[in-house]
Design a protein around this motif. Structure first.
Motif, PDB file in Angstrom:
ATOM      1  N   ALA A  96       0.835  -1.205   0.000  1.00  0.00           N
ATOM      2  CA  ALA A  96       0.000   0.000   0.000  1.00  0.00           C
ATOM      3  C   ALA A  96       0.870   1.255   0.000  1.00  0.00           C
ATOM      4  CB  ALA A  96      -0.921  -0.014   1.216  1.00  0.00           C
ATOM      5  N   LEU A  97       1.946   1.235   0.768  1.00  0.00           N
ATOM      6  CA  LEU A  97       2.845   2.385   0.832  1.00  0.00           C
ATOM      7  C   LEU A  97       3.514   2.632  -0.515  1.00  0.00           C
ATOM      8  CD1 LEU A  97       4.113   4.606   2.533  1.00  0.00           C
ATOM      9  CD2 LEU A  97       5.857   2.949   3.252  1.00  0.00           C
ATOM     10  N   GLU A  98       3.998   1.583  -1.145  1.00  0.00           N
ATOM     11  CA  GLU A  98       4.633   1.733  -2.463  1.00  0.00           C
ATOM     12  C   GLU A  98       3.651   2.285  -3.487  1.00  0.00           C
ATOM     13  OE1 GLU A  98       6.498  -1.902  -3.745  1.00  0.00           O
ATOM     14  OE2 GLU A  98       7.565  -2.135  -1.837  1.00  0.00           O
ATOM     15  N   GLU A  99       2.437   1.756  -3.502  1.00  0.00           N
ATOM     16  CA  GLU A  99       1.432   2.205  -4.474  1.00  0.00           C
ATOM     17  C   GLU A  99       1.020   3.646  -4.190  1.00  0.00           C
ATOM     18  OE1 GLU A  99      -0.603   2.042  -7.855  1.00  0.00           O
ATOM     19  OE2 GLU A  99       0.408   0.242  -7.113  1.00  0.00           O
ATOM     20  N   ALA A 100       0.846   3.998  -2.921  1.00  0.00           N
ATOM     21  CA  ALA A 100       0.474   5.371  -2.565  1.00  0.00           C
ATOM     22  C   ALA A 100       1.587   6.342  -2.930  1.00  0.00           C
ATOM     23  CB  ALA A 100       0.151   5.461  -1.078  1.00  0.00           C
ATOM     24  N   ASP A 101       2.846   5.966  -2.654  1.00  0.00           N
ATOM     25  CA  ASP A 101       3.980   6.810  -3.047  1.00  0.00           C
ATOM     26  C   ASP A 101       3.964   7.078  -4.550  1.00  0.00           C
ATOM     27  OD1 ASP A 101       4.998   6.997  -0.463  1.00  0.00           O
ATOM     28  OD2 ASP A 101       6.487   5.409  -0.749  1.00  0.00           O
ATOM     29  N   ILE A 104       1.096   9.392  -5.558  1.00  0.00           N
ATOM     30  CA  ILE A 104       1.342  10.788  -5.182  1.00  0.00           C
ATOM     31  C   ILE A 104       2.348  11.440  -6.127  1.00  0.00           C
ATOM     32  CG2 ILE A 104       2.417  12.215  -3.383  1.00  0.00           C
ATOM     33  CD1 ILE A 104       0.888  10.356  -1.353  1.00  0.00           C
ATOM     34  N   VAL A 105       3.324  10.688  -6.599  1.00  0.00           N
ATOM     35  CA  VAL A 105       4.274  11.225  -7.586  1.00  0.00           C
ATOM     36  C   VAL A 105       3.526  11.596  -8.869  1.00  0.00           C
ATOM     37  CG1 VAL A 105       6.195  10.619  -9.103  1.00  0.00           C
ATOM     38  CG2 VAL A 105       6.313  10.081  -6.663  1.00  0.00           C
ATOM     39  N   ASP A 106       2.597  10.720  -9.289  1.00  0.00           N
ATOM     40  CA  ASP A 106       1.837  10.962 -10.521  1.00  0.00           C
ATOM     41  C   ASP A 106       0.761  12.025 -10.357  1.00  0.00           C
ATOM     42  OD1 ASP A 106       3.355   9.030 -11.723  1.00  0.00           O
ATOM     43  OD2 ASP A 106       1.806   7.471 -11.646  1.00  0.00           O
ATOM     44  N   ALA A 107       0.174  12.117  -9.157  1.00  0.00           N
ATOM     45  CA  ALA A 107      -0.934  13.048  -8.923  1.00  0.00           C
ATOM     46  C   ALA A 107      -0.755  13.738  -7.568  1.00  0.00           C
ATOM     47  CB  ALA A 107      -2.260  12.284  -8.973  1.00  0.00           C
ATOM     48  N   ASN A 115      -4.136  10.962   2.184  1.00  0.00           N
ATOM     49  CA  ASN A 115      -4.856  10.452   3.344  1.00  0.00           C
ATOM     50  C   ASN A 115      -4.663   8.954   3.513  1.00  0.00           C
ATOM     51  OD1 ASN A 115      -7.867   9.381   4.403  1.00  0.00           O
ATOM     52  ND2 ASN A 115      -6.880  10.996   5.574  1.00  0.00           N
ATOM     53  N   GLN A 116      -4.689   8.220   2.413  1.00  0.00           N
ATOM     54  CA  GLN A 116      -4.481   6.774   2.500  1.00  0.00           C
ATOM     55  C   GLN A 116      -3.057   6.465   2.958  1.00  0.00           C
ATOM     56  OE1 GLN A 116      -6.977   4.521   2.297  1.00  0.00           O
ATOM     57  NE2 GLN A 116      -8.278   6.331   2.074  1.00  0.00           N
ATOM     58  N   ARG A 117      -2.096   7.234   2.435  1.00  0.00           N
ATOM     59  CA  ARG A 117      -0.712   7.013   2.869  1.00  0.00           C
ATOM     60  C   ARG A 117      -0.556   7.361   4.346  1.00  0.00           C
ATOM     61  NH1 ARG A 117       4.377   9.752  -0.160  1.00  0.00           N
ATOM     62  NH2 ARG A 117       3.723  11.551   1.077  1.00  0.00           N
ATOM     63  N   ALA A 118      -1.273   8.380   4.810  1.00  0.00           N
ATOM     64  CA  ALA A 118      -1.243   8.728   6.235  1.00  0.00           C
ATOM     65  C   ALA A 118      -1.743   7.563   7.084  1.00  0.00           C
ATOM     66  CB  ALA A 118      -2.101   9.970   6.492  1.00  0.00           C
ATOM     67  N   GLN A 119      -2.761   6.871   6.597  1.00  0.00           N
ATOM     68  CA  GLN A 119      -3.283   5.712   7.325  1.00  0.00           C
ATOM     69  C   GLN A 119      -2.252   4.588   7.395  1.00  0.00           C
ATOM     70  OE1 GLN A 119      -7.319   4.506   6.288  1.00  0.00           O
ATOM     71  NE2 GLN A 119      -7.693   6.577   5.534  1.00  0.00           N
ATOM     72  N   VAL A 120      -1.521   4.394   6.296  1.00  0.00           N
ATOM     73  CA  VAL A 120      -0.466   3.374   6.294  1.00  0.00           C
ATOM     74  C   VAL A 120       0.591   3.732   7.335  1.00  0.00           C
ATOM     75  CG1 VAL A 120       1.407   2.312   4.957  1.00  0.00           C
ATOM     76  CG2 VAL A 120      -0.830   2.718   3.874  1.00  0.00           C
ATOM     77  N   HIS A 121       1.030   4.983   7.321  1.00  0.00           N
ATOM     78  CA  HIS A 121       2.054   5.411   8.287  1.00  0.00           C
ATOM     79  C   HIS A 121       1.547   5.254   9.722  1.00  0.00           C
ATOM     80  CE1 HIS A 121       4.966   6.662   5.393  1.00  0.00           C
ATOM     81  NE2 HIS A 121       4.255   7.663   4.921  1.00  0.00           N
ATOM     82  N   TYR A 122       0.282   5.580   9.949  1.00  0.00           N
ATOM     83  CA  TYR A 122      -0.273   5.446  11.292  1.00  0.00           C
ATOM     84  C   TYR A 122      -0.248   3.983  11.748  1.00  0.00           C
ATOM     85  CZ  TYR A 122      -3.342   5.930  15.311  1.00  0.00           C
ATOM     86  OH  TYR A 122      -3.846   5.901  16.593  1.00  0.00           O
TER      87      TYR A 122
END
Length: 195
Positions: A96-101, A104-107, A115-122
């Motif tokens: 999930a982190l790799e896909e979110a990263d 975010i680079v693309d968009a 927000n989804q990446r924030a959930q992963v980090h949490y």
């Protein structure tokens, strides 16, 4: 059937104007329709409806606004976001982190990706990074009350109760229907008074 009929007769602009109508029934119908037929461009209108004087309008806005947030971006970006969300639910946090990263680079304007990446980090107990991503979510989308809640939760985990209280208050200003957050605010206020 309601949505098909509304979409055939009303434009999103008309629905946005009707969301300000004097009748709560009209506002409810307009906000509900926007949540089904519009995209992120109606975020401001539905975000404002979170503070409507009518509880029905507020609840419809709360239940539907997330669909607008997810419908930002291209079809491919939305597919990638759903993939991230699915990976989080399945606890595949590294994927999930790799896909979110990558998303975010693309968009970089896609608030829900942050927000989804924030959930992963949490979930990985990286509260500083979660805070940064929740903050960025709110910078892009000022109506994103879950990001304000996420910030509050991170601050709590770090023992920063004053900052947590500020974040929870912000979430409640954005969405006054958050009864559990109202309770959390009362608890924190009492706790801080006793110190």
């Amino acid at each position: 059937m309601f949505i098909h009929r509304v979409a055939a007769v009303y434009t999103c602009g008309t629905l946005e104007r009707l969301s300000l109508h004097g009748s709560p029934e009209v506002r409810r119908a307009a906000v509900m329709a926007l949540c089904f037929v519009s995209d992120y461009s109606s975020n401001h209108t539905v975000g404002m409806a979170l503070n409507d004087s009518d509880r029905g309008v507020r609840l419809i806005a709360e239940n539907g606004i997330r669909s607008l947030w997810i419908r930002a971006g291209t079809q491919s970006q939305r597919h990638r976001l759903r993939k991230v969300m699915s990976q989080i639910q399945g606890n595949s946090l590294e994927c999930a982190l790799e896909e979110a990263d990558s998303l975010i680079v693309d968009a970089p304007w896609y608030s829900e990706a942050y927000n989804q990446r924030a959930q992963v980090h949490y979930k990985r107990k990286n509260f500083e990074r979660s805070l940064r991503d929740n903050h960025q979510t709110l910078e892009i989308n000022p109506y994103h009350f879950p990001a304000a809640i996420g910030m509050g939760q991170c601050y709590l985990r770090q023992g920063e109760n004053v900052m947590a209280l500020d974040s929870f208050r912000r979430a409640l200003r954005l969405n006054p229907n958050l009864e559990s957050i109202r309770t959390q605010i009362s608890y924190l206020e009492r706790q801080l008074e006793e110190m």
